[in-house]
Design an enzyme around this catalytic site. Sequence first.
Site, short mmCIF file in Angstrom:
data_model
loop_
_atom_site.label_atom_id
_atom_site.label_comp_id
_atom_site.label_asym_id
_atom_site.label_seq_id
_atom_site.Cartn_x
_atom_site.Cartn_y
_atom_site.Cartn_z
N PRO A 26 35.70 43.45 43.87
CA PRO A 26 36.18 44.20 45.04
C PRO A 26 36.10 45.70 44.81
CG PRO A 26 37.86 42.67 44.17
CD PRO A 26 36.81 42.85 43.12
N SER A 42 46.10 51.30 44.44
CA SER A 42 45.05 51.50 45.45
C SER A 42 45.63 51.98 46.78
CB SER A 42 44.24 50.21 45.65
OG SER A 42 45.04 49.17 46.17
N LYS A 45 37.38 47.07 32.85
CA LYS A 45 37.00 45.99 33.78
C LYS A 45 35.59 45.50 33.46
CE LYS A 45 39.13 44.53 36.72
NZ LYS A 45 40.16 43.47 36.76
#
Length: 333
Positions: A184, A199, A161
């Site tokens: 986020p 998640s 990421k």
Amino acid sequence: MRSVSGQVVCVTGAGGFIASWLVKILLEKGYTVRGTVRNPDDPKNGHLRELEGAKERLTLCKADLLDYQSLREAINGCDGVFHTASPVTDDPEQMVEPAVIGTKNVINAAAEANVRRVVFTSSIGAVYMDPNRDPETVVDETCWSDPDFCKNTKNWYCYGKMVAEQAAWEEAKEKGVDLVVINPVLVQGPLLQTTVNASVLHILKYLTGSAKTYANSVQAYVDVKDVALAHILLYETPEASGRYLCAESVLHRGDVVEILSKFFPEYPIPTKCSDVTKPRVKPYKFSNQKLKDLGLEFTPVKQCLYETVKSLQEKGHLPIPTQKDEPIIRIQP
């Protein structure tokens, strides 16, 4: 900026947890949406076709992040792009290269289509992973993860990421694309899709009995609806720029299981920490002021966790107890 009703936007990875909510709210606001998915006919994307306004204003486009031509076709003619699609894995081969190349492809296709703005979904993983940061430091948009630490600990998701976000900034600067990034934290909340994403699995395992203890660690949380709204806010606000940390609370895992057990005492939620030899880890400090300044109001974490579990029940991922009245919820901020 044209009126919303005339605007066409592309959402990559439209069937994902965040993206599904993003598509839902965009349609509710009157946008015409092109959602990229690997297979438009896959039943797992059926929930998108059932959204209000989908029949008139949603097109599912077959596209792959590594297939530039497919992205080009999906993005051509769009006013804006929300790039949410990303591998979610700790396999370096499946995570890093696809994330970076896919992101570059999206930015290049957006540049070619002359879109107004690209909103890129990065992650707290690109921000937080730095063992040398002072515990008293407030984690905000200026922070970056330590790439060597991510590699040495084999945290390929966070590494992927981070390098994907860096690639997005470099490519956008080179191609003259207006890029805004949202970072986020761990996203919870009601599911629109039929499958349980990574998640939310974090919470589900505490309720099914598969987790016998909780870790001596902390986690930041945010509601999926807030994340979707934040994406749209960043697209619609001309002065929005740079990175935006999207977080509501940082909780110790012990606090999480305590909240869950108060709302849902009928489940085998763990009560013991897996590490009692070390002091209890303290939550880190963070700032979500940039998003608050744009007007975003965050859903309290207790409400978010409650709605997550109710959704897991409604979707059939968690047995619904029969001999218990619905709890009266008094959610304290």
